[in-house]
Every structure is written in C-alpha cells, then in structure tokens.
Design a protein around this motif. Structure first.
Motif, PDB file in Angstrom:
ATOM      1  N   VAL A 326       0.927  -1.211  -0.090  1.00  0.00           N
ATOM      2  CA  VAL A 326       0.088   0.102   0.029  1.00  0.00           C
ATOM      3  C   VAL A 326       1.041   1.163   0.016  1.00  0.00           C
ATOM      4  N   LEU A 327       0.770   2.006  -1.258  1.00  0.00           N
ATOM      5  CA  LEU A 327       1.525   3.293  -1.315  1.00  0.00           C
ATOM      6  C   LEU A 327       0.814   4.520  -0.723  1.00  0.00           C
ATOM      7  N   SER A 328       1.543   5.106   0.154  1.00  0.00           N
ATOM      8  CA  SER A 328       1.010   6.489   0.675  1.00  0.00           C
ATOM      9  C   SER A 328       1.164   7.574  -0.149  1.00  0.00           C
ATOM     10  N   VAL A 329       0.014   8.345  -0.751  1.00  0.00           N
ATOM     11  CA  VAL A 329       0.319   9.187  -1.849  1.00  0.00           C
ATOM     12  C   VAL A 329      -0.308  10.563  -1.235  1.00  0.00           C
ATOM     13  N   ASP A 330       0.474  11.270  -1.441  1.00  0.00           N
ATOM     14  CA  ASP A 330       0.237  13.009  -0.802  1.00  0.00           C
ATOM     15  C   ASP A 330      -0.344  13.639  -2.241  1.00  0.00           C
ATOM     16  N   CYS A 331      -1.797  14.043  -1.551  1.00  0.00           N
ATOM     17  CA  CYS A 331      -2.672  14.312  -2.797  1.00  0.00           C
ATOM     18  C   CYS A 331      -2.713  16.067  -3.030  1.00  0.00           C
ATOM     19  N   ARG A 332      -1.862  16.605  -2.153  1.00  0.00           N
ATOM     20  CA  ARG A 332      -1.832  18.190  -2.333  1.00  0.00           C
ATOM     21  C   ARG A 332      -1.905  18.749  -3.788  1.00  0.00           C
ATOM     22  N   SER A 333      -0.937  18.246  -4.670  1.00  0.00           N
ATOM     23  CA  SER A 333      -0.766  18.673  -5.693  1.00  0.00           C
ATOM     24  C   SER A 333      -1.552  17.881  -7.008  1.00  0.00           C
ATOM     25  N   ARG A 334      -2.177  16.656  -6.611  1.00  0.00           N
ATOM     26  CA  ARG A 334      -2.836  15.574  -7.390  1.00  0.00           C
ATOM     27  C   ARG A 334      -4.664  16.164  -7.430  1.00  0.00           C
ATOM     28  N   LEU A 335      -4.814  17.201  -6.719  1.00  0.00           N
ATOM     29  CA  LEU A 335      -6.287  17.117  -6.593  1.00  0.00           C
ATOM     30  C   LEU A 335      -6.708  17.936  -7.804  1.00  0.00           C
ATOM     31  N   ASP A 336      -7.945  18.122  -8.289  1.00  0.00           N
ATOM     32  CA  ASP A 336      -8.456  18.796  -9.429  1.00  0.00           C
ATOM     33  C   ASP A 336      -8.044  20.302  -9.119  1.00  0.00           C
ATOM     34  N   LEU A 337      -8.219  20.691  -7.772  1.00  0.00           N
ATOM     35  CA  LEU A 337      -7.794  21.989  -7.427  1.00  0.00           C
ATOM     36  C   LEU A 337      -6.804  21.765  -6.662  1.00  0.00           C
ATOM     37  N   SER A 400     -12.175 -11.282  12.252  1.00  0.00           N
ATOM     38  CA  SER A 400     -12.543 -12.344  11.477  1.00  0.00           C
ATOM     39  C   SER A 400     -12.364 -12.035  10.050  1.00  0.00           C
ATOM     40  N   ASP A 401     -12.488 -10.840   9.619  1.00  0.00           N
ATOM     41  CA  ASP A 401     -12.170 -10.250   8.345  1.00  0.00           C
ATOM     42  C   ASP A 401     -10.796 -10.279   8.202  1.00  0.00           C
ATOM     43  N   LEU A 402     -10.269  -9.796   9.052  1.00  0.00           N
ATOM     44  CA  LEU A 402      -8.650  -9.546   9.084  1.00  0.00           C
ATOM     45  C   LEU A 402      -7.872 -10.881   8.808  1.00  0.00           C
ATOM     46  N   GLN A 403      -8.341 -11.934   9.524  1.00  0.00           N
ATOM     47  CA  GLN A 403      -7.983 -13.360   9.437  1.00  0.00           C
ATOM     48  C   GLN A 403      -8.120 -13.592   8.050  1.00  0.00           C
ATOM     49  N   ALA A 404      -9.304 -13.666   7.410  1.00  0.00           N
ATOM     50  CA  ALA A 404      -9.552 -14.180   6.242  1.00  0.00           C
ATOM     51  C   ALA A 404      -8.836 -13.635   5.090  1.00  0.00           C
ATOM     52  N   THR A 405      -8.535 -12.271   5.207  1.00  0.00           N
ATOM     53  CA  THR A 405      -7.552 -11.611   4.317  1.00  0.00           C
ATOM     54  C   THR A 405      -6.338 -12.068   4.439  1.00  0.00           C
ATOM     55  N   THR A 406      -5.762 -12.074   5.710  1.00  0.00           N
ATOM     56  CA  THR A 406      -4.166 -12.483   5.830  1.00  0.00           C
ATOM     57  C   THR A 406      -3.959 -13.811   5.565  1.00  0.00           C
ATOM     58  N   ASP A 407      -4.992 -14.928   5.440  1.00  0.00           N
ATOM     59  CA  ASP A 407      -4.842 -16.169   5.003  1.00  0.00           C
ATOM     60  C   ASP A 407      -4.468 -16.132   3.515  1.00  0.00           C
ATOM     61  N   HIS A 408      -4.731 -15.353   2.692  1.00  0.00           N
ATOM     62  CA  HIS A 408      -4.945 -15.397   1.426  1.00  0.00           C
ATOM     63  C   HIS A 408      -3.737 -14.401   0.625  1.00  0.00           C
ATOM     64  N   SER A 409      -3.506 -13.599   1.553  1.00  0.00           N
ATOM     65  CA  SER A 409      -2.606 -12.446   0.857  1.00  0.00           C
ATOM     66  C   SER A 409      -1.467 -11.872   1.788  1.00  0.00           C
ATOM     67  N   ARG A 410      -0.430 -11.154   1.495  1.00  0.00           N
ATOM     68  CA  ARG A 410       0.510 -10.700   2.351  1.00  0.00           C
ATOM     69  C   ARG A 410       0.431  -9.052   1.895  1.00  0.00           C
ATOM     70  N   VAL A 411       0.281  -8.164   3.130  1.00  0.00           N
ATOM     71  CA  VAL A 411       0.252  -6.769   2.870  1.00  0.00           C
ATOM     72  C   VAL A 411       1.637  -6.044   3.626  1.00  0.00           C
ATOM     73  N   PHE A 412       2.101  -5.239   2.771  1.00  0.00           N
ATOM     74  CA  PHE A 412       3.091  -4.371   3.431  1.00  0.00           C
ATOM     75  C   PHE A 412       2.579  -2.753   3.132  1.00  0.00           C
ATOM     76  N   THR A 413       2.985  -1.843   4.044  1.00  0.00           N
ATOM     77  CA  THR A 413       2.641  -0.739   3.951  1.00  0.00           C
ATOM     78  C   THR A 413       3.723   0.142   3.928  1.00  0.00           C
ATOM     79  N   THR A 414       3.551   1.406   3.242  1.00  0.00           N
ATOM     80  CA  THR A 414       4.659   2.408   3.141  1.00  0.00           C
ATOM     81  C   THR A 414       4.347   3.513   4.131  1.00  0.00           C
TER      82      THR A 414
END
Length: 485
Positions: A326-337, A400-414
C-alpha cells in the motif's frame, strides 16, 4: 505516557505547554475533512529523534546544561511555535450536536511535555545495530490522552542521557489531525524558533495554510465524508457510536522478539538500481511505462527483499498468492484544485501495488516490483481518489475479516518520505544522530518507513520492525543484491 521501565528511564517532570497568549484569539476550530476522518480511530503515530551534545556545545558538567538551558529553551520555543499551530494544542471531539468530529483549540488548552532521564546506552539506541528490540524505544515516547469523548493531538517527551551526552525527543501524534508532511512542517518550525530568536519570523514554507472551504471538497458522486461517518457511527456493532478510542482491531498487543532495523540506499546504489531497470527495459520492449523515482526504486527493492526473507524463514513451498504494498500518496498537488504545499491537516490516501509472490521471488523480482509500483502510480492519472470509498472498511477490518484476508495475501505498507528532510530538524545542537518510527503494539501489515539518509549525500534510509529471525534474513539479503549491481 508509555510505561516507563524502572531500570532505565526515570520520570523527572510532567508539565503542559500552552501557546504563547494571543489576545485576539480565544478559540480556533477546524472541521475534519474526509482525508482526516480516515484516521479517526487509527493507532497513534510515534517518532523519536536522537541528538548528541558535543563537548563544544555544553559545559564540562553536562547535567546543568541538560536540566536548565536545553530543556528551558525547548519548552519556551515550543510555546512560541504553538502560537502559529493553535490546533495542535487542542483536541478532537465529536459533539452530539455536530454531524462530524472537529479539531478545536480553546484558550487554556496545552500539549503535554514530559521530561525523563535514562541510563540506557544512547549511542547504541541511536545506532544501526540490529540487536535492539523494538520495545526498548517504548519508554522514550509519550502516550496521548484519549477517551471516548476527547482525544489530544500531540504530546512530547524529552529524555536526557546524561551519561552519554545526548537526548531524545519523543513525539506522539493523532493522525486524524495531521499527516507526516504537516508534522514535519511543525517540527521544523519549532527547531527554527529554538535555534534562532523566539521572535524570529517563520519562512513562508513553514507557515501553515488553514483554509479548507475551497480546496478540500468531497468529490461529487463519491460522498466520501458520508461513507466514512456512517461506518464510524456503526462501528463495533453500536448505533451512533461517536467513540474516539483506538479501534478494537488495533488494541495494543505484545510484539515479542521484534527487532528494529535501519538500512541505507546510497545515491550511488539508487542510480545503479535505476540503470539496471533502464537496461532491462531496452532488452524487453514490452515493459510498460516505468516511474523510476527514488521512492519507486527503493520501495521495490525493499519489497522484494521482504518477500524473499519471509520465504526463507518459512522454508515452505512457494505460495501462489498475491502480495500487496500500500503506497501512501500525497494528494496536495494531485487534486483537481491543487492545494498549497503548506496545507495543515491530512491530504494523503493509499493506493495498492499488486504482484504475484512467485514473480517477486523469481530472477526478475525487482523488475516485477518496479513495474507493479509504476502501474499503481500510473493509475493515479485516472483519479487520485479512485477506490477511496473502501479505505475505512479496509483499515478497520474486524478480527474475522482480517484473518480471512491475511490467510490469502500478504500486505506491506509504506510511510514517511525522504523528501521530508527529517535530518534537517536542527534545534541548535546539530543534525539528529538518528530518527526512528516507534510502533507500539500494532498488529497486521509490516510498515516500510522512509527518510532521508542520516549520512546525507542523497541517501535514503528505510526502517523496519520484524521478528528477530526474519530481520536476520532480511539483513543478509539486503546488501547482497546491491553489491551485485
């Protein structure tokens, strides 16, 4: 504050620092935007800065220097700085007569400032050693005051290491009030006013921009604010749930056998990674458009090393599953305004980069990772807020949802950014010797934290907290790939 270890840290004083009085400002409030609401019940963020006092900067007897000059200067300049950042002295509340939470300051509000002394080895804690347990940093950061009805925004702890001629500044932050960019704007303002005279004017790049009326608008059709508020109001299977406590999923848990590690990408190695991708693209013309930014390259390399380290640790057959960063994205310069770079508050969102585990573990794993991150960045062109309606439900999954998710994939965050220039945070006693993110009792995804390199020269440091054996394998893999470039 975090529990203090009786063997290493001694509480000296607990005080409150109020903004320097302003006769014409008795209160100041900001409504939380959908960017802020995302983090309403997220765990608090903790960071440490270590500073070494050289002999030329202090008297022969360092204790009076620590106990008087240093602390009093930091405290006085903090009060002046808060005058420019009034909301940080306030609290987050969710009044019954308000449809959403607010961040408000009322005259008399103040931040908590703790001073403590430690007999721990300052030089060891501020080093890159991989034999430091993550929990050794816990007594050096404060805990934010929080209840169901009210949550403080910032707290600080100054810990003196008189036997080592050093000190640390521990920071705890409520993410719903500000993001990393705003935090470092505040910290650099504090450092600027501490290093210079307190009545010094802040440069334009350190003056916060507060206007939310025009720039932060809930996108038409998405109704993110309404979606997020509804999910919080119905969280924990309770109706009209206005609690501000950290969500159940993130309740503090022990992280046994966890080691922290910091790893450096020199500017030379970053350029070598960039050249290796360019050569690969010339050889394989079917590769998509690639974003070869410093972040993309260092994140991709770290991602692959983490997956390989986990695979070696498990010693199992390679799983045919998907890995998400999961990439953290700064939206300051990316919004329509676009909004000013000095905007106060949160203006970040998350976007996922997906890759198959087998691809990351293969011979071209690094290029697979670069391509995946590039695709995620390219997707921002179609709308930086695409998929944002699902962020709260993803962040606050039930057990329960967290366990189901981590059973099938791996998540890294930045988290963090080398562009924050953290090592420029000089309070008058030189650059930090080290800066660390301190995760306290957080389960779930592994976080990759980024900062500018402590050794300068365009380097980038990444920080990790892993199980001891996992860290040992990662520390072995990380330099090998860079040496072969």
């Amino acid at each position: 504050m975090a529990e203090l270890s009786s063997t290493s840290v001694k509480l000296v004083e607990l005080c409150r620092v109020a903004p320097q009085p302003q006769p014409d400002v008795a209160e100041f409030s900001l409504p939380l935007t959908f960017f802020d609401l995302l983090w309403l019940r997220f765990p608090h963020f903790h960071r440490l800065f270590f500073y070494e006092i050289l002999a030329s900067s202090a008297s022969a007897d360092t204790k009076p220097f620590f106990n008087s000059l240093l602390f009093q200067k930091l405290k006085a300049s903090l009060s002046v700085t808060l005058q420019h950042f009034l909301p940080l002295a306030g609290n987050i509340t969710w009044p019954q007569d308000s449809h959403k939470p607010v961040l408000s300051y009322v005259q008399g509000d103040a931040v908590s400032l703790t001073t403590a002394q430690s007999d721990a080895d300052f030089h060891r804690l501020s080093s890159n050693d991989f034999n430091i347990e993550a929990k050794e940093y816990h007594p050096l950061v404060p805990q934010l005051a929080i209840s169901h009805e009210k949550a403080a925004v910032l707290a600080f702890q100054i810990t003196l290491f008189p036997n080592s001629s050093g000190f640390s500044i521990g920071i705890s932050m409520h993410h719903a009030a500000l993001d990393g960019k705003t935090l470092f704007m505040f910290l650099k303002s504090w450092a600027h006013l501490c290093k210079h005279e307190p009545d010094t004017l802040l440069p334009d790049q350190l003056k916060p921009f507060y206007d939310r009326r025009v720039f932060i608008q809930d996108p038409a059709g998405l109704e993110l604010e309404a979606i997020y508020l509804n999910q919080f109001l119905n969280m924990d299977q309770r109706a009209n749930n206005r609690s501000l406590m950290v969500a159940t999923r993130y309740k503090s848990v022990a992280l046994p056998d966890s080691i922290r590690g910091t790893f450096e990408f020199t500017s030379t190695k970053i350029e070598a990674l960039r050249q290796s991708v360019m050569i690969k693209k010339q050889q394989q013309y079917h590769l998509s458009v690639l974003y070869l930014s410093t972040f993309c390259l260092t994140c991709a390399y770290t991602w692959v090393c983490l997956v390989k380290a986990e695979q070696e640790e498990e010693e199992e057959e390679i799983k045919d599953d998907q890995i998400l960063t999961v990439l953290s994205v700064d939206c300051r310069s990316r919004l329509d305004l676009p909004i000013p770079a000095t905007y106060f508050g949160n203006c970040i969102t998350g976007h996922g980069a997906f890759a198959e585990r087998k691809g990351l573990l293969g011979e071209d794993g690094f290029f697979v990772a670069v391509n995946a991150i590039s695709e995620a960045i390219k997707g921002l062109d179609n709308g930086v807020l695409n998929g944002a309606e699902n962020l709260v439900s993803s962040l606050y999954l039930s057990e329960s949802d967290l366990q189901a998710t981590t059973d099938h994939s791996r998540v890294f965050t930045t988290a963090g950014s080398h562009q924050f220039k953290m090592y420029d945070t000089d309070f008058g006693w030189g650059r930090p010797k080290s800066t660390e993110v301190v995760p306290i009792g957080r389960r779930g995804a592994i976080a990759i934290t980024f900062s500018d390199g402590k050794n300068g020269g365009g380097a980038v440091d990444i920080g990790l907290v892993l199980k001891k054996h996992h860290m040992e394998v990662f520390a072995s893999l990380f330099p090998k790939g860079l040496e072969n470039l």
